[in-house]
Design a protein around this motif. Structure first.
Motif, PDB file in Angstrom:
ATOM      1  N   LEU A  81       0.825  -1.201   0.000  1.00  0.00           N
ATOM      2  CA  LEU A  81       0.000   0.000   0.000  1.00  0.00           C
ATOM      3  C   LEU A  81       0.865   1.260   0.000  1.00  0.00           C
ATOM      4  O   LEU A  81       0.391   2.362   0.291  1.00  0.00           O
ATOM      5  CB  LEU A  81      -0.927  -0.021   1.213  1.00  0.00           C
ATOM      6  N   SER A  82       2.150   1.081  -0.349  1.00  0.00           N
ATOM      7  CA  SER A  82       3.080   2.207  -0.459  1.00  0.00           C
ATOM      8  C   SER A  82       2.651   3.145  -1.573  1.00  0.00           C
ATOM      9  O   SER A  82       1.801   2.818  -2.401  1.00  0.00           O
ATOM     10  CB  SER A  82       4.499   1.697  -0.770  1.00  0.00           C
ATOM     11  N   ASN A  83       3.274   4.328  -1.611  1.00  0.00           N
ATOM     12  CA  ASN A  83       3.115   5.239  -2.741  1.00  0.00           C
ATOM     13  C   ASN A  83       4.472   5.533  -3.357  1.00  0.00           C
ATOM     14  O   ASN A  83       5.475   5.681  -2.653  1.00  0.00           O
ATOM     15  CB  ASN A  83       2.447   6.542  -2.321  1.00  0.00           C
ATOM     16  N   TYR A  84       4.482   5.593  -4.680  1.00  0.00           N
ATOM     17  CA  TYR A  84       5.675   5.912  -5.456  1.00  0.00           C
ATOM     18  C   TYR A  84       5.262   6.976  -6.473  1.00  0.00           C
ATOM     19  O   TYR A  84       4.208   6.863  -7.107  1.00  0.00           O
ATOM     20  CB  TYR A  84       6.180   4.684  -6.219  1.00  0.00           C
ATOM     21  N   TRP A  85       6.096   8.006  -6.666  1.00  0.00           N
ATOM     22  CA  TRP A  85       5.739   8.989  -7.685  1.00  0.00           C
ATOM     23  C   TRP A  85       6.962   9.635  -8.317  1.00  0.00           C
ATOM     24  O   TRP A  85       8.032   9.720  -7.715  1.00  0.00           O
ATOM     25  CB  TRP A  85       4.764  10.028  -7.166  1.00  0.00           C
ATOM     26  N   THR A  86       6.774  10.061  -9.565  1.00  0.00           N
ATOM     27  CA  THR A  86       7.824  10.740 -10.333  1.00  0.00           C
ATOM     28  C   THR A  86       7.192  11.896 -11.095  1.00  0.00           C
ATOM     29  O   THR A  86       5.968  12.012 -11.199  1.00  0.00           O
ATOM     30  CB  THR A  86       8.495   9.805 -11.360  1.00  0.00           C
ATOM     31  N   ALA A  87       8.051  12.737 -11.670  1.00  0.00           N
ATOM     32  CA  ALA A  87       7.573  13.803 -12.553  1.00  0.00           C
ATOM     33  C   ALA A  87       7.059  13.199 -13.855  1.00  0.00           C
ATOM     34  O   ALA A  87       7.413  12.073 -14.216  1.00  0.00           O
ATOM     35  CB  ALA A  87       8.708  14.786 -12.840  1.00  0.00           C
ATOM     36  N   ASN A  88       6.207  13.936 -14.551  1.00  0.00           N
ATOM     37  CA  ASN A  88       5.718  13.522 -15.864  1.00  0.00           C
ATOM     38  C   ASN A  88       6.629  14.067 -16.960  1.00  0.00           C
ATOM     39  O   ASN A  88       7.428  14.970 -16.743  1.00  0.00           O
ATOM     40  CB  ASN A  88       4.302  14.035 -16.092  1.00  0.00           C
ATOM     41  N   VAL A  89       6.449  13.526 -18.165  1.00  0.00           N
ATOM     42  CA  VAL A  89       7.184  14.001 -19.338  1.00  0.00           C
ATOM     43  C   VAL A  89       6.197  14.623 -20.320  1.00  0.00           C
ATOM     44  O   VAL A  89       5.106  14.082 -20.556  1.00  0.00           O
ATOM     45  CB  VAL A  89       7.959  12.855 -20.018  1.00  0.00           C
ATOM     46  N   TYR A  90       6.597  15.774 -20.891  1.00  0.00           N
ATOM     47  CA  TYR A  90       5.783  16.471 -21.892  1.00  0.00           C
ATOM     48  C   TYR A  90       6.596  16.673 -23.166  1.00  0.00           C
ATOM     49  O   TYR A  90       7.835  16.737 -23.134  1.00  0.00           O
ATOM     50  CB  TYR A  90       5.317  17.827 -21.357  1.00  0.00           C
TER      51      TYR A  90
END
Length: 333
Positions: A81-90
């Protein structure tokens, strides 16, 4: 594509190797939130793409056991139930417009909704590692970085040479021809993959310092420094960006510069970063890490799994009402 090349570390022919986890997590949200760096701030400075448990919010109570706050997860291991996040690419077109680059599930993870692939493994595959305790959080990379100075060596972009992950014939961030710490300078026929490695040594005490970094450290040739003596699992995030639809050079900037930019406004790629909030239930991660050669791909005898049909039903309500697909987002940075 053969399973044996999914990640270089899995290739080690050692029946006594400790557990290796590789599993998919669908997106749970894409929006301008960051409960680690800017808790309570809505909107946060830039867009992130987030996977994992539904406890993700504008803020997450400091030192809280996230596994007790979340009721579901977008990951194929239901106990994570962890959270992982990164920036998006445009994509930045010649006419000045921006468009969010779509993501595709990694191979062997059909059914996932965009998102990312998550890896856990002992750095040298032989060492025993200590799973993270409840309340543990960390950040790797620096969103403001724009040059090689200060760059984390194990963070990279891979340029796929053709469809179906063609060119993925070496461990992440270890192919000098395909891997770069910056965005590839030329079109990538099969898309671009991002790999982000977290540190593997912990001070054994601090759960989450103000900078979210100083409690962890990278090893030196597999050895942890005395200040951070506890070996923790290597966490690696892998995101596949479907850039093939943007490979027409007639759409690229007139000066020929590469057209991709992170949601931070970074057109170099050096500012790629990732956040991690630990949220495994009980001792599930430790059991998996202690399982010799039994936890590879999306199966592990000690862990509970769920289908992506179930994982994809885990949702949260969006907090920020804004355009995340195009020019409105980037023009506001």
């Amino acid at each position: 594509m053969k399973l044996s090349i999914t990640v270089g570390v899995v290739l080690v022919p050692n029946a006594l190797a400790a557990g290796v986890l590789r599993f998919g997590c669908s997106q749970i949200t894409v929006e301008r939130l960051d409960p680690l760096v800017t808790p309570g701030q809505a909107p946060s400075p830039h867009i992130h793409q987030v996977v994992g448990g539904n406890a993700f919010n504008t803020s997450i109570t400091a030192h809280a056991d996230v596994s007790s706050l979340a009721s579901c997860t977008t990951c194929s291991f239901s106990e994570d139930l962890s959270n992982y996040w990164t920036a998006n690419v445009y994509f930045r077109a010649r006419n000045g417009s921006y468009k969010r680059v779509p993501q595709v599930p990694n191979r062997f993870l059909d059914g996932a909704t965009a998102g990312m692939t998550v890896y856990y493994f002992p750095e040298d595959l032989r060492s025993k590692v200590t799973a993270f305790p409840p309340g543990f959080r960390m950040l790797v990379g620096e969103s403001t970085l724009r040059s090689a100075e200060g760059h984390v060596p194990k963070n990279c972009f891979r340029c796929f040479t053709g469809p179906n992950f063609e060119g993925d014939n070496a461990a992440p961030c270890q192919d000098a021809k395909l891997d770069t710490p910056y965005f590839p300078k030329t079109p990538c026929p099969g898309g671009i993959r991002t790999n982000v490695h977290f540190p593997t040594c912990w001070d054994g005490v601090t759960l989450d310092p103000p900078d979210h970094k100083s409690h962890v450290a990278f090893s030196s040739r597999g050895a942890c420094p005395k200040t951070h003596p506890v070996k923790i699992p290597q966490v690696m995030l892998e995101v596949v960006w479907d850039t093939a639809g943007f490979n027409d050079k007639a759409l690229w900037p007139e000066d020929g510069s590469q057209p991709f930019v992170l949601s931070t406004g970074d057109s170099t790629g050096y500012g790629q970063h990732a956040d991690y909030v630990f949220g495994w239930k009980g001792d599930a991660l430790q059991r998996a890490m202690d399982t010799a050669s039994g936890c590879q791909a999306a199966t592990c005898p000690t862990l509970k799994t769920q289908s992506f049909d179930v994982a994809n039903s885990c949702v949260i309500k969006k907090k920020i009402n804004e355009d995340i697909e195009g020019c409105e987002l980037l023009n506001s940075i």
